[in-house]
Design an enzyme around this catalytic site. Structure first.
Site, PDB file in Angstrom:
ATOM      1  N   VAL A   1     -12.009   4.042  13.462  1.00  0.00           N
ATOM      2  CA  VAL A   1     -13.227   4.783  13.811  1.00  0.00           C
ATOM      3  C   VAL A   1     -14.453   3.901  13.597  1.00  0.00           C
ATOM      4  O   VAL A   1     -15.328   3.793  14.467  1.00  0.00           O
ATOM      5  CB  VAL A   1     -13.335   6.098  12.994  1.00  0.00           C
TER       6      VAL A   1
ATOM      7  N   GLY B   1       3.277   1.193  -2.826  1.00  0.00           N
ATOM      8  CA  GLY B   1       2.426   1.249  -4.029  1.00  0.00           C
ATOM      9  C   GLY B   1       1.993   2.678  -4.327  1.00  0.00           C
ATOM     10  O   GLY B   1       2.063   3.144  -5.465  1.00  0.00           O
TER      11      GLY B   1
ATOM     12  N   GLN C   1      -5.547  -1.126  19.929  1.00  0.00           N
ATOM     13  CA  GLN C   1      -4.335  -1.898  19.645  1.00  0.00           C
ATOM     14  C   GLN C   1      -3.152  -1.266  20.376  1.00  0.00           C
ATOM     15  O   GLN C   1      -2.973  -0.042  20.339  1.00  0.00           O
ATOM     16  CB  GLN C   1      -4.105  -1.979  18.138  1.00  0.00           C
TER      17      GLN C   1
ATOM     18  N   ARG D   1       3.625   5.339  14.511  1.00  0.00           N
ATOM     19  CA  ARG D   1       3.414   5.742  15.908  1.00  0.00           C
ATOM     20  C   ARG D   1       2.748   7.102  16.053  1.00  0.00           C
ATOM     21  O   ARG D   1       2.149   7.400  17.073  1.00  0.00           O
ATOM     22  CB  ARG D   1       4.761   5.739  16.656  1.00  0.00           C
TER      23      ARG D   1
ATOM     24  N   TYR E   1       0.831  -1.203   0.000  1.00  0.00           N
ATOM     25  CA  TYR E   1       0.000   0.000   0.000  1.00  0.00           C
ATOM     26  C   TYR E   1       0.870   1.259   0.000  1.00  0.00           C
ATOM     27  O   TYR E   1       0.766   2.089  -0.902  1.00  0.00           O
ATOM     28  CB  TYR E   1      -0.928  -0.012   1.213  1.00  0.00           C
TER      29      TYR E   1
HETATM   30  N1  LIG Z   1     -10.201   6.735   3.977  1.00  0.00           N
HETATM   31  C1  LIG Z   1      -8.980   7.114   4.308  1.00  0.00           C
HETATM   32  O1  LIG Z   1      -8.706   7.394   5.467  1.00  0.00           O
HETATM   33  C2  LIG Z   1      -7.905   7.263   3.278  1.00  0.00           C
HETATM   34  C3  LIG Z   1      -6.674   7.765   3.663  1.00  0.00           C
HETATM   35  C4  LIG Z   1      -5.676   7.913   2.717  1.00  0.00           C
HETATM   36  C5  LIG Z   1      -5.914   7.594   1.404  1.00  0.00           C
HETATM   37  N2  LIG Z   1      -7.122   7.105   1.041  1.00  0.00           N
HETATM   38  C6  LIG Z   1      -7.324   6.757  -0.367  1.00  0.00           C
HETATM   39  O2  LIG Z   1      -8.581   7.196  -0.813  1.00  0.00           O
HETATM   40  C7  LIG Z   1      -9.133   6.234  -1.742  1.00  0.00           C
HETATM   41  C8  LIG Z   1     -10.505   5.803  -1.291  1.00  0.00           C
HETATM   42  O3  LIG Z   1     -10.427   5.253   0.000  1.00  0.00           O
HETATM   43  P1  LIG Z   1     -11.733   4.775   0.784  1.00  0.00           P
HETATM   44  O4  LIG Z   1     -11.490   5.015   2.207  1.00  0.00           O
HETATM   45  O5  LIG Z   1     -12.934   5.333   0.141  1.00  0.00           O
HETATM   46  O6  LIG Z   1     -11.654   3.212   0.553  1.00  0.00           O
HETATM   47  P2  LIG Z   1     -12.738   2.156   0.031  1.00  0.00           P
HETATM   48  O7  LIG Z   1     -12.123   0.823   0.221  1.00  0.00           O
HETATM   49  O8  LIG Z   1     -14.061   2.421   0.655  1.00  0.00           O
HETATM   50  O9  LIG Z   1     -12.848   2.526  -1.502  1.00  0.00           O
HETATM   51  C9  LIG Z   1     -11.982   2.032  -2.485  1.00  0.00           C
HETATM   52  C10 LIG Z   1     -12.801   1.666  -3.705  1.00  0.00           C
HETATM   53  O10 LIG Z   1     -11.927   1.197  -4.749  1.00  0.00           O
HETATM   54  C11 LIG Z   1     -12.472  -0.010  -5.307  1.00  0.00           C
HETATM   55  N3  LIG Z   1     -11.361  -0.781  -5.877  1.00  0.00           N
HETATM   56  C12 LIG Z   1     -10.340  -1.360  -5.193  1.00  0.00           C
HETATM   57  N4  LIG Z   1      -9.502  -1.954  -6.063  1.00  0.00           N
HETATM   58  C13 LIG Z   1      -9.987  -1.725  -7.320  1.00  0.00           C
HETATM   59  C14 LIG Z   1      -9.584  -2.089  -8.625  1.00  0.00           C
HETATM   60  N5  LIG Z   1      -8.474  -2.815  -8.832  1.00  0.00           N
HETATM   61  N6  LIG Z   1     -10.336  -1.685  -9.670  1.00  0.00           N
HETATM   62  C15 LIG Z   1     -11.473  -0.960  -9.478  1.00  0.00           C
HETATM   63  N7  LIG Z   1     -11.919  -0.602  -8.258  1.00  0.00           N
HETATM   64  C16 LIG Z   1     -11.181  -0.973  -7.192  1.00  0.00           C
HETATM   65  C17 LIG Z   1     -13.169  -0.684  -4.147  1.00  0.00           C
HETATM   66  O11 LIG Z   1     -14.122  -1.640  -4.519  1.00  0.00           O
HETATM   67  C18 LIG Z   1     -13.794   0.529  -3.430  1.00  0.00           C
HETATM   68  O12 LIG Z   1     -15.054   0.850  -3.960  1.00  0.00           O
HETATM   69  C19 LIG Z   1      -8.107   5.114  -1.838  1.00  0.00           C
HETATM   70  O13 LIG Z   1      -7.274   5.361  -2.947  1.00  0.00           O
HETATM   71  C20 LIG Z   1      -7.299   5.260  -0.568  1.00  0.00           C
HETATM   72  O14 LIG Z   1      -5.980   4.786  -0.716  1.00  0.00           O
HETATM   73  C21 LIG Z   1      -8.123   6.920   1.949  1.00  0.00           C
HETATM   74  O1  LIG Z   2      -4.840   7.977   6.444  1.00  0.00           O
HETATM   75  C1  LIG Z   2      -3.995   7.309   5.903  1.00  0.00           C
HETATM   76  O2  LIG Z   2      -3.097   7.798   5.271  1.00  0.00           O
HETATM   77  C2  LIG Z   2      -4.086   5.824   5.948  1.00  0.00           C
HETATM   78  O3  LIG Z   2      -4.671   5.561   7.191  1.00  0.00           O
HETATM   79  C3  LIG Z   2      -5.258   4.384   7.454  1.00  0.00           C
HETATM   80  O4  LIG Z   2      -4.318   3.463   8.007  1.00  0.00           O
HETATM   81  P1  LIG Z   2      -4.215   3.470   9.592  1.00  0.00           P
HETATM   82  O5  LIG Z   2      -3.909   4.826  10.114  1.00  0.00           O
HETATM   83  O6  LIG Z   2      -3.337   2.380  10.030  1.00  0.00           O
HETATM   84  O7  LIG Z   2      -5.744   3.206   9.961  1.00  0.00           O
HETATM   85  P2  LIG Z   2      -6.498   2.283  11.006  1.00  0.00           P
HETATM   86  O8  LIG Z   2      -6.501   0.873  10.582  1.00  0.00           O
HETATM   87  O9  LIG Z   2      -7.793   2.956  11.221  1.00  0.00           O
HETATM   88  O10 LIG Z   2      -5.603   2.370  12.317  1.00  0.00           O
HETATM   89  C4  LIG Z   2      -5.385   3.590  13.032  1.00  0.00           C
HETATM   90  C5  LIG Z   2      -4.822   3.269  14.392  1.00  0.00           C
HETATM   91  O11 LIG Z   2      -5.841   2.657  15.157  1.00  0.00           O
HETATM   92  C6  LIG Z   2      -5.392   1.469  15.738  1.00  0.00           C
HETATM   93  N1  LIG Z   2      -6.556   0.565  15.837  1.00  0.00           N
HETATM   94  C7  LIG Z   2      -7.157   0.080  14.720  1.00  0.00           C
HETATM   95  C8  LIG Z   2      -8.275  -0.719  14.829  1.00  0.00           C
HETATM   96  C9  LIG Z   2      -8.774  -1.042  16.105  1.00  0.00           C
HETATM   97  O12 LIG Z   2      -9.789  -1.763  16.279  1.00  0.00           O
HETATM   98  N2  LIG Z   2      -8.136  -0.534  17.183  1.00  0.00           N
HETATM   99  C10 LIG Z   2      -7.045   0.265  17.090  1.00  0.00           C
HETATM  100  O13 LIG Z   2      -6.516   0.713  18.118  1.00  0.00           O
HETATM  101  C11 LIG Z   2      -4.263   0.971  14.849  1.00  0.00           C
HETATM  102  O14 LIG Z   2      -3.327   0.218  15.590  1.00  0.00           O
HETATM  103  C12 LIG Z   2      -3.666   2.297  14.380  1.00  0.00           C
HETATM  104  O15 LIG Z   2      -2.688   2.724  15.277  1.00  0.00           O
HETATM  105  C13 LIG Z   2      -6.070   3.913   6.284  1.00  0.00           C
HETATM  106  O16 LIG Z   2      -6.617   2.691   6.507  1.00  0.00           O
HETATM  107  C14 LIG Z   2      -5.350   3.974   5.000  1.00  0.00           C
HETATM  108  O17 LIG Z   2      -6.182   3.696   3.933  1.00  0.00           O
HETATM  109  C15 LIG Z   2      -4.899   5.362   4.809  1.00  0.00           C
HETATM  110  O18 LIG Z   2      -4.161   5.458   3.631  1.00  0.00           O
END
Ligand SMILES: NC(=O)c1ccc[n+]([C@@H]2O[C@H](COP(=O)([O-])OP(=O)(O)OC[C@H]3O[C@@H](n4cnc5c(N)ncnc54)[C@H](O)[C@@H]3O)[C@@H](O)[C@H]2O)c1
Ligand SMILES: O=C(O)[C@H]1O[C@H](OP(=O)(O)OP(=O)(O)OC[C@H]2O[C@@H](n3ccc(=O)[nH]c3=O)[C@H](O)[C@@H]2O)[C@H](O)[C@@H](O)[C@@H]1O
Length: 357
Positions: free
Chosen positions: A219, A179, A235, A315, A176
């Site tokens: 969340v 990527g 966690q 962290r 990720y």
């Molecule tokens: N939500 C966050 O906190 C967060 C933080 C940082 C970055 N992002 C980025 O924002 C974007 C959307 O995130 P989200 O939270 O809505 O996630 P999400 O998982 O709800 O949405 C991702 C969508 O992409 C689709 N998808 C995945 N792989 C695909 C593929 N190969 N071809 C076509 N569709 C595909 C999934 O089915 C889904 O509808 C992502 O690129 C994610 O990396 C989200």
């Molecule tokens: O915002 C971002 O840039 C990235 O943040 C997240 O990754 P992460 O921050 O690890 O998100 P969570 O899985 O929600 O975890 C956040 C924190 O909560 C903690 N956590 C998670 C789940 C839980 O049940 N309890 C808990 O304490 C994890 O250990 C971590 O420290 C998103 O999932 C990614 O898609 C995104 O790109």
């Protein structure tokens, strides 16, 4: 501690941008703005679609493979004359005629992106290449939703866009975060080499209605656990921090970035920083128990339970949003305390948990 040079000097283009479709300049035919949203059936994507559809001049095409997204998120638009939904995987080439591309397709929750790591990296690399190829052919502007995870486990706090990050290239999260780093590289290479108009948003943890209930992100986990009267799984150690942005603020930031003149990367996130223990305490305070628990029919177990963490968990994380403020005139409006209750109704409906009394 490395705070590397700003990336502004990488933005010089060597070629003029490709010509947009001749329809754009037709005297007789004024087409709508055709906007492609990849990953538009997901959490952020579907909220973005709602906002784009408010403008009657926009036609929206969503492509999604429904890995983590759902048609349910778009049900109010299915059948609308300005809306089209296609099942398509972005790792395959796509031929559509569009003016703008919001490229979101990628699983975002750690549980889902680690599930098939090879597919995640293919989505980020081949998927972004395909969307850039499309942008080049049709002369479309393209916006990539990158992530704060490009900063890895950051040694600079808060994180400005000029920080190059501290990322493990061979860890379980690398599919990720590495990527997305390659996806950013591809965006700039197409910009410099082919004159493509690019925009890169570095999104920080975003939350709101329509997150998958069993998505695994913190969340949605805490709210679902709270409504199910289950312990909130923090966690270890629980002192790690995140900064949470409400989805309407995020969508506003993404649209401003797309419509503005700056390539980015630009951090879009809410600088309010919380430890996971603080988040759990806040959820306990603002999310009401189930009706059964409130009536005393069952005893609520909304307590905090410390559980094992996963490898390479960052962290601390907090965006420096100076650039977003200055260049986009953007800053978040919704505080975490106000945003959490806005998820409650949606989660209650989907969980089938009765309303608060
Ligand atoms: N939500 C966050 O906190 C967060 C933080 C940082 C970055 N992002 C980025 O924002 C974007 C959307 O995130 P989200 O939270 O809505 O996630 P999400 O998982 O709800 O949405 C991702 C969508 O992409 C689709 N998808 C995945 N792989 C695909 C593929 N190969 N071809 C076509 N569709 C595909 C999934 O089915 C889904 O509808 C992502 O690129 C994610 O990396 C989200
Ligand atoms: O915002 C971002 O840039 C990235 O943040 C997240 O990754 P992460 O921050 O690890 O998100 P969570 O899985 O929600 O975890 C956040 C924190 O909560 C903690 N956590 C998670 C789940 C839980 O049940 N309890 C808990 O304490 C994890 O250990 C971590 O420290 C998103 O999932 C990614 O898609 C995104 O790109």
């Amino acid at each position: 501690m490395a705070k590397n040079s700003a990336n502004g000097d990488h933005q010089t283009t060597t070629k003029p941008p490709p010509t947009p479709s001749p329809l754009r300049f037709s005297k007789f035919f004024q087409p709508n703005m055709r906007i492609l949203v990849t990953g538009g059936a997901g959490f952020i994507g579907s909220h973005l679609v709602d906002k784009l559809m408010e403008n009657e001049k926009n036609e929206v095409i969503v492509v999604d493979n429904f890995f983590t997204g759902s048609k349910d998120n778009l049900k109010k638009w299915i059948g609308h004359p300005r809306f089209e939904l296609r099942r398509h995987d972005v790792t395959e080439p796509l031929l559509v005629e569009v003016d703008k591309i919001y490229h979101l397709a990628c699983p975002a929750s750690p549980i889902f992106y680690k599930y098939n790591a090879v597919k995640t990296i293919k989505t980020n690399v081949i998927g972004t290449l395909n969307m850039l190829g499309l942008a080049k052919r049709v002369g479309a502007r393209i916006l990539l939703t990158s992530t704060s995870e490009v900063y890895g486990d950051p040694l600079v706090h808060p994180q400005p866009e000029s920080y190059w990050g501290n990322v493990n290239p061979i860890g379980v999260r690398s599919c990720y975060d590495e990527g997305k780093r390659v996806a950013e590289t591809l965006m700039f290479d197409y910009h410099r080499q082919h004159g493509i108009e690019i925009r890169i948003a570095r999104i920080f943890n975003t939350y709101g209605p329509r997150m998958n209930i069993d998505d695994g992100r913190v969340v949605s986990n805490f709210i679902a656990q709270s409504l199910r009267d289950e312990p909130l799984t923090v966690q270890a150690p629980g002192t790690q921090t995140r900064s949470f942005c409400y989805v309407s603020d995020m969508v506003d930031g993404l649209i401003r970035l797309m419509e503005g003149d700056n390539t980015g990367p630009i951090n879009i996130g809410n600088p309010g920083e919380f430890t996971m223990i603080e988040l759990a305490e806040l959820v306990k305070e603002v999310i009401t128990y189930s009706q059964e628990a409130a009536l005393g029919l069952i005893s609520p177990k909304v307590e905090i339970k410390m559980v094992e963490n996963t490898p390479d968990d960052p962290r601390q994380r907090k965006p420096d949003i100076t650039k977003a403020k200055e260049l986009l005139g953007w800053e978040p409006k919704v505080k975490l305390r106000d945003g959490l209750p806005l998820m409650e109704e949606d989660f209650r409906l989907r969980l089938g948990v009765s309303k608060k009394i």
